[in-house]
Design a protein around this motif. Structure first.
Motif, PDB file in Angstrom:
ATOM      1  N   LYS A 150       0.883  -1.229   0.201  1.00 42.26           N
ATOM      2  CA  LYS A 150      -0.215   0.018  -0.202  1.00 42.26           C
ATOM      3  C   LYS A 150       0.836   1.323   0.007  1.00 42.26           C
ATOM      4  N   ASN A 209       2.507   3.036  -3.862  1.00 49.14           N
ATOM      5  CA  ASN A 209       1.723   4.294  -4.360  1.00 49.14           C
ATOM      6  C   ASN A 209       2.257   5.614  -4.321  1.00 49.14           C
ATOM      7  N   PHE A 210       2.321   5.846  -2.886  1.00 43.47           N
ATOM      8  CA  PHE A 210       2.421   7.142  -2.255  1.00 43.47           C
ATOM      9  C   PHE A 210       4.086   7.481  -2.766  1.00 43.47           C
ATOM     10  N   THR A 268       0.923   5.946   9.642  1.00 43.92           N
ATOM     11  CA  THR A 268      -0.336   5.598   8.974  1.00 43.92           C
ATOM     12  C   THR A 268      -1.353   4.723   9.870  1.00 43.92           C
ATOM     13  N   ALA A 297      -9.237   5.749   5.950  1.00 41.97           N
ATOM     14  CA  ALA A 297      -8.104   6.342   4.887  1.00 41.97           C
ATOM     15  C   ALA A 297      -6.985   5.330   4.617  1.00 41.97           C
ATOM     16  N   GLU A 298      -6.701   5.565   3.104  1.00 37.56           N
ATOM     17  CA  GLU A 298      -5.379   4.566   2.771  1.00 37.56           C
ATOM     18  C   GLU A 298      -4.243   5.181   3.143  1.00 37.56           C
ATOM     19  N   SER A 301      -1.636   5.643   1.774  1.00 34.22           N
ATOM     20  CA  SER A 301      -1.156   6.460   0.711  1.00 34.22           C
ATOM     21  C   SER A 301      -1.644   7.795   0.811  1.00 34.22           C
ATOM     22  N   GLU A 302      -3.037   7.946   1.137  1.00 32.04           N
ATOM     23  CA  GLU A 302      -3.629   9.205   1.433  1.00 32.04           C
ATOM     24  C   GLU A 302      -3.401  10.015   2.575  1.00 32.04           C
ATOM     25  N   ARG A 346       0.114  11.471   1.821  1.00 36.09           N
ATOM     26  CA  ARG A 346       0.283  12.447   1.254  1.00 36.09           C
ATOM     27  C   ARG A 346      -0.416  13.604   1.796  1.00 36.09           C
ATOM     28  N   VAL A 347      -1.152  13.640   2.438  1.00 28.94           N
ATOM     29  CA  VAL A 347      -1.740  15.012   3.302  1.00 28.94           C
ATOM     30  C   VAL A 347      -0.844  15.368   4.035  1.00 28.94           C
ATOM     31  N   TRP A 406      -4.286  15.931  11.784  1.00 28.58           N
ATOM     32  CA  TRP A 406      -5.368  15.187  11.163  1.00 28.58           C
ATOM     33  C   TRP A 406      -6.574  15.048  12.071  1.00 28.58           C
ATOM     34  N   THR A 444      -9.219  20.378   6.893  1.00 30.80           N
ATOM     35  CA  THR A 444     -10.245  20.313   6.074  1.00 30.80           C
ATOM     36  C   THR A 444     -11.153  21.437   6.325  1.00 30.80           C
TER      37      THR A 444
END
Length: 485
Positions: free
Chosen positions: A27, A30-31, A103, A130-131, A133-134, A137-138, A154, A268
């Motif tokens: 997983k 990707n990041f 993560t 949440a994945e 990678s997300e 990313r954040v 977060w 957010t």
């Protein structure tokens, strides 16, 4: 030589990136693949201070109801130590171990508790797992990863402030003896009695039976942290609060932390309305942009616990008067000789979008007053309209929204639970400027002008009966009886 240092740092990171590419999988690929396998935990040729922030967060994760051992801090320290010589392969191993631990703890901190239920009106606000990678990313977009980890960016700032306040509360109040204090006994500064001796023991003071300056100060401190007037007098309300015992307040803190856990982090763009304290906050770009007082629902007409998307503003709004108010307030005035026109009301045939008007004389107002018949009545736009000049809509079947109000006197009160469930705003124009980037203005005097927001904004209606303060935490009255204790 100084000019060559950035090149050396780039070369070191490039070597680490090559090792990350060789080691990463699953997983996380990707990041890292999207950023050229560039590390986020490595500064030049060593693990940066952001790792220290993560280790500190892990070691303190018991405050979040988590087990620090689940994130294997000892292994992380060993990985970091092994990379201390700048070896790219060891740095890559430490980098990936830190990302996995990060993560995992972010996902666990964000995961809602099963016993706290919020009604979600839109898919956009429903909690999602949440994945990795997300999550990464954040985090990588934050101006400072160290600050983002240290502040748990977060999580809602309300959650983090309450989390930190709980530690201070536990140190000050939670370990005191759970000793019942006599009720119905007069205890005032300057007095002496056996009951005062019990009060001193309950508040952790040295033995004695005198209501002295030390006891006055301790009573004031307890009152201030428990939503009471800090007058230093142990009256009936103070004694009742003391006799709830430390366990009651520990449970309240835990419950309110779980409610705050459902709120998003400040990166957010969103609005939070707390019905318990009748306060509103709005956030974006990692910071609190503003706050204001609100008027929330009464005990009988509660502001609900729910979240949705504010999608448009309505300028020059009507107010559709709730049927119970039509029966209890409007109908008696009509029967007493009043007129809908004079009150700037109108009656309508149904609840459709374009209803036909009803003449006042066509309605059986006796039946309406008695509750045998319902009729739709709405207040026309204008300066006295209960909605004020604007309302902000997040579509729901309960008829709940945020709106302006002409009743400014209610906002000056400490207890602001007067509405029929909707949220009356202290400064609707300021919130409108935040939503739109400018003050939304009606194009004419026409009623119900709908203006879509440039981007829908999440709104969370919550209920926090324990709230962080400058010096700690204070407990508010459970107006709606939702705490269950």
């Amino acid at each position: 030589m100084a000019a060559a240092q950035p090149d050396a740092a780039q070369a070191a990171k490039s070597s680490v990136a090559a090792e990350i590419r060789a080691q990463v999988g699953g997983k996380y690929k990707n990041f890292y693949g999207r950023r050229g396998y560039w590390p986020i935990w490595v500064d030049q040729d060593r693990i940066g201070p952001q790792a220290d922030a993560l280790l500190a967060l892990i070691e303190d994760s018991g405050a979040d109801g988590l087990d620090p051992d689940d994130y294997d801090p000892q292994e992380l320290k060993q990985r970091i130590a092994a990379a201390d010589n700048g070896d790219p392969k060891a740095l890559a191993r430490a980098e990936l171990a830190l990302s996995r631990a990060f993560t995992d703890i972010v996902a666990d901190m964000r995961r809602p508790a099963r016993d706290v239920r919020m009604r979600y009106l839109d898919k956009e606000v429903e909690p999602q797992e949440a994945e990795p990678s997300e999550i990464l990313r954040v985090a990588a977009l934050a101006p400072s990863l160290s600050d983002y980890v240290r502040d748990a960016g977060w999580m809602s700032p309300l959650y983090m402030r309450l989390r930190n306040a709980r530690a201070r509360y536990d140190a000050q109040w939670a370990q005191l003896p759970d000793l019942p204090v006599p009720e119905g006994v007069r205890m005032r500064p300057g007095g002496r009695s056996d009951a005062i001796a019990m009060l001193r023991e309950r508040l952790g003071l040295a033995g004695g039976d005198a209501y002295d300056k030390a006891l006055v100060a301790r009573v004031k401190a307890f009152q201030g942290d428990h939503g009471l007037k800090p007058d230093g007098v142990a009256g009936a309300m103070t004694i009742a609060a003391l006799n709830k015992g430390p366990g009651h307040y520990r449970r309240a803190l835990a419950l309110n932390l779980e409610r705050a856990r459902l709120l998003p982090g400040p990166w957010t763009r969103h609005v939070v309305v707390d019905a318990a304290s009748a306060q509103l906050w709005y956030y974006s770009k990692g910071a609190l942009d503003g706050s204001m007082k609100v008027v929330a629902g009464t005990k009988e007409t509660q502001t609900p616990f729910m979240a949705g998307m504010i999608r448009y503003a309505t300028l020059n709004p009507y107010w559709n008067i709730p049927p119970d108010l039509v029966a209890n307030k409007v109908a008696p005035k009509i029967l007493d000789g009043g007129s809908l026109k004079a009150m700037r009301y109108e009656a309508l045939a149904d609840w459709s979008v374009n209803p036909a008007p009803l003449a006042q004389s066509a309605i059986d107002w006796d039946a309406v007053a008695a509750g045998r018949q319902e009729v739709r009545v709405r207040q026309l736009p204008g300066g006295s309209n209960a909605m004020g000049k604007v309302k902000f809509m997040f579509p729901n079947n309960l008829g709940i929204y945020l709106h302006d109000t002409p009743q400014r006197n209610l906002l000056a009160k400490d207890d602001r639970h007067f509405s029929n469930g909707c949220v009356r705003l202290e400064d609707a124009q300021r919130l409108g400027r935040w939503f739109f980037g400018e003050t939304p203005k009606a194009k004419s005097d026409a009623p119900e002008q709908h203006v879509p927001l440039p981007q829908p904004v999440p709104v969370y209606l919550t209920y926090l009966t324990a709230v962080p303060t400058k010096d700690g935490v204070t407990f508010l009255p459970d107006v709606y009886g939702r705490d269950g204790d």
